[in-house]
Design a protein around this motif. Structure first.
Motif, short mmCIF file in Angstrom:
data_model
loop_
_atom_site.label_atom_id
_atom_site.label_comp_id
_atom_site.label_asym_id
_atom_site.label_seq_id
_atom_site.Cartn_x
_atom_site.Cartn_y
_atom_site.Cartn_z
N ILE A 157 1.55 10.94 -1.90
CA ILE A 157 0.96 10.16 -2.00
C ILE A 157 1.88 9.30 -2.36
O ILE A 157 1.86 7.79 -1.70
CB ILE A 157 -0.52 10.27 -3.38
CG1 ILE A 157 -1.00 8.71 -3.63
CG2 ILE A 157 0.18 10.08 -4.41
CD1 ILE A 157 -2.70 8.64 -2.81
N ASN A 158 2.87 9.49 -2.99
CA ASN A 158 3.88 8.32 -3.14
C ASN A 158 4.46 8.30 -2.32
O ASN A 158 4.76 6.65 -1.40
CB ASN A 158 5.07 8.79 -3.99
CG ASN A 158 5.45 10.49 -3.59
OD1 ASN A 158 4.71 11.31 -3.04
ND2 ASN A 158 6.90 11.43 -4.39
N TYR A 159 5.17 9.21 -1.42
CA TYR A 159 5.16 8.90 0.31
C TYR A 159 4.36 7.35 0.89
O TYR A 159 4.61 6.37 1.64
CB TYR A 159 4.97 9.96 0.76
CG TYR A 159 6.76 10.39 0.11
CD1 TYR A 159 7.20 10.15 0.03
CD2 TYR A 159 6.93 11.38 1.74
CE1 TYR A 159 8.43 10.66 -0.34
CE2 TYR A 159 7.30 12.39 0.93
CZ TYR A 159 8.70 11.92 0.11
OH TYR A 159 9.35 13.52 0.01
N LEU A 160 3.03 7.59 0.75
CA LEU A 160 1.62 6.50 1.69
C LEU A 160 2.02 5.33 0.55
O LEU A 160 1.51 4.41 1.59
CB LEU A 160 0.54 7.47 1.31
CG LEU A 160 -0.88 6.60 2.05
CD1 LEU A 160 -0.73 6.23 3.15
CD2 LEU A 160 -1.87 7.06 1.36
N GLY A 161 1.97 5.59 -0.43
CA GLY A 161 2.09 3.64 -1.17
C GLY A 161 3.77 3.08 -0.59
O GLY A 161 3.35 2.33 -0.74
N ASP A 162 4.58 4.21 -0.45
CA ASP A 162 5.54 3.33 -0.02
C ASP A 162 5.25 2.79 0.70
O ASP A 162 5.24 1.38 1.75
CB ASP A 162 6.62 3.91 0.56
CG ASP A 162 7.51 4.57 -0.90
OD1 ASP A 162 7.85 3.31 -1.87
OD2 ASP A 162 7.91 5.48 -0.70
N SER B 299 2.43 -0.23 -4.70
CA SER B 299 3.24 0.07 -5.53
C SER B 299 2.78 0.50 -6.67
O SER B 299 3.34 1.89 -7.08
CB SER B 299 3.76 -1.18 -5.96
OG SER B 299 4.90 -1.72 -5.32
N TYR B 300 1.22 0.36 -6.37
CA TYR B 300 0.45 1.65 -7.82
C TYR B 300 0.50 2.84 -7.08
O TYR B 300 0.67 3.95 -8.46
CB TYR B 300 -0.92 0.86 -8.10
CG TYR B 300 -2.14 1.79 -8.33
CD1 TYR B 300 -2.13 1.85 -10.15
CD2 TYR B 300 -2.23 3.26 -7.73
CE1 TYR B 300 -2.13 2.67 -11.11
CE2 TYR B 300 -3.71 3.34 -8.28
CZ TYR B 300 -3.50 3.75 -10.13
OH TYR B 300 -4.49 4.23 -10.64
N LEU B 301 -0.09 3.30 -6.51
CA LEU B 301 0.20 4.99 -5.58
C LEU B 301 1.63 5.77 -5.98
O LEU B 301 1.29 6.66 -6.20
CB LEU B 301 -0.64 4.98 -4.18
CG LEU B 301 -1.73 3.81 -3.90
CD1 LEU B 301 -1.75 4.26 -2.28
CD2 LEU B 301 -1.94 5.22 -4.42
N ASN B 302 3.07 4.96 -5.52
CA ASN B 302 4.18 5.34 -5.40
C ASN B 302 4.72 5.43 -7.21
O ASN B 302 5.00 6.79 -7.38
CB ASN B 302 5.02 4.37 -5.11
CG ASN B 302 6.04 5.24 -5.21
OD1 ASN B 302 7.09 5.13 -6.08
ND2 ASN B 302 6.94 5.79 -3.71
#
Length: 166
Positions: free
Chosen positions: A92-97, A57-60
């Motif tokens: 990085i947002n996709y990795l967060g998901d 959640s933080y990364l996204n």
């Protein structure tokens, strides 16, 4: 909140596929896993699931907020955001998901729910990322070559492990 962070329009296919297929399939699988495998999770498993959910959640979310704040400054108009969390990974947002849904999968107690983060990672890596990066390479022709050469596409620090691949 997504509308406030993301200024782009969502395609009708994206809205319908996600709303009518993806979300119901995930929820059904997670619910079945929790109901059928409803063994008590250890404190370590709960901690790992909550940590994955929180990190993802933080990364996204925070990466999108960083980019939004930077893009709002007039001097950054027409420039590609390459700082903050996006300096670790171009997506990085996709990795967060992927990480946050891995947390949900772990919390369900069912090994088969690994299909959710694995499917997400595959869709991002083989479909969304190539399409988005082709667009970004044209839109940000000035910034993109150096950014893509030094920043991993999906997994932070992977350029140093497997070599630099744009």
């Amino acid at each position: 909140m997504a509308r406030w962070i993301l200024a782009r329009e969502l395609a009708i296919e994206e809205i319908t596929l996600v709303t009518l297929v993806w979300i119901p399939a995930m929820l059904a699988s997670f619910t079945a896993g929790a109901a059928l495998c409803g063994s008590d999770l250890s404190l370590i498993e709960i901690f790992l699931a909550v940590a994955a959910y929180s990190l993802g959640s933080y990364l996204n979310t925070y990466s999108e907020l960083q980019r939004k704040r930077w893009k709002q400054r007039p001097e950054n108009s027409g420039r590609c955001y390459t700082l903050g969390l996006f300096s670790l990974s171009r997506n990085i947002n996709y990795l967060g998901d992927v990480i946050l849904f891995a947390g949900w999968a772990l919390l369900s107690s069912a090994w088969w729910n690994a299909w959710v983060p694995l499917t997400m990672a595959s869709i991002f890596y083989f479909h969304h990322i190539p399409d988005k990066e082709a667009y970004l390479a044209k839109r940000y022709a000035r910034d993109w070559p150096s950014y893509s050469a030094k920043t991993p596409s999906f997994i932070p620090w992977s350029n140093s492990i497997v070599g630099s691949k744009g």
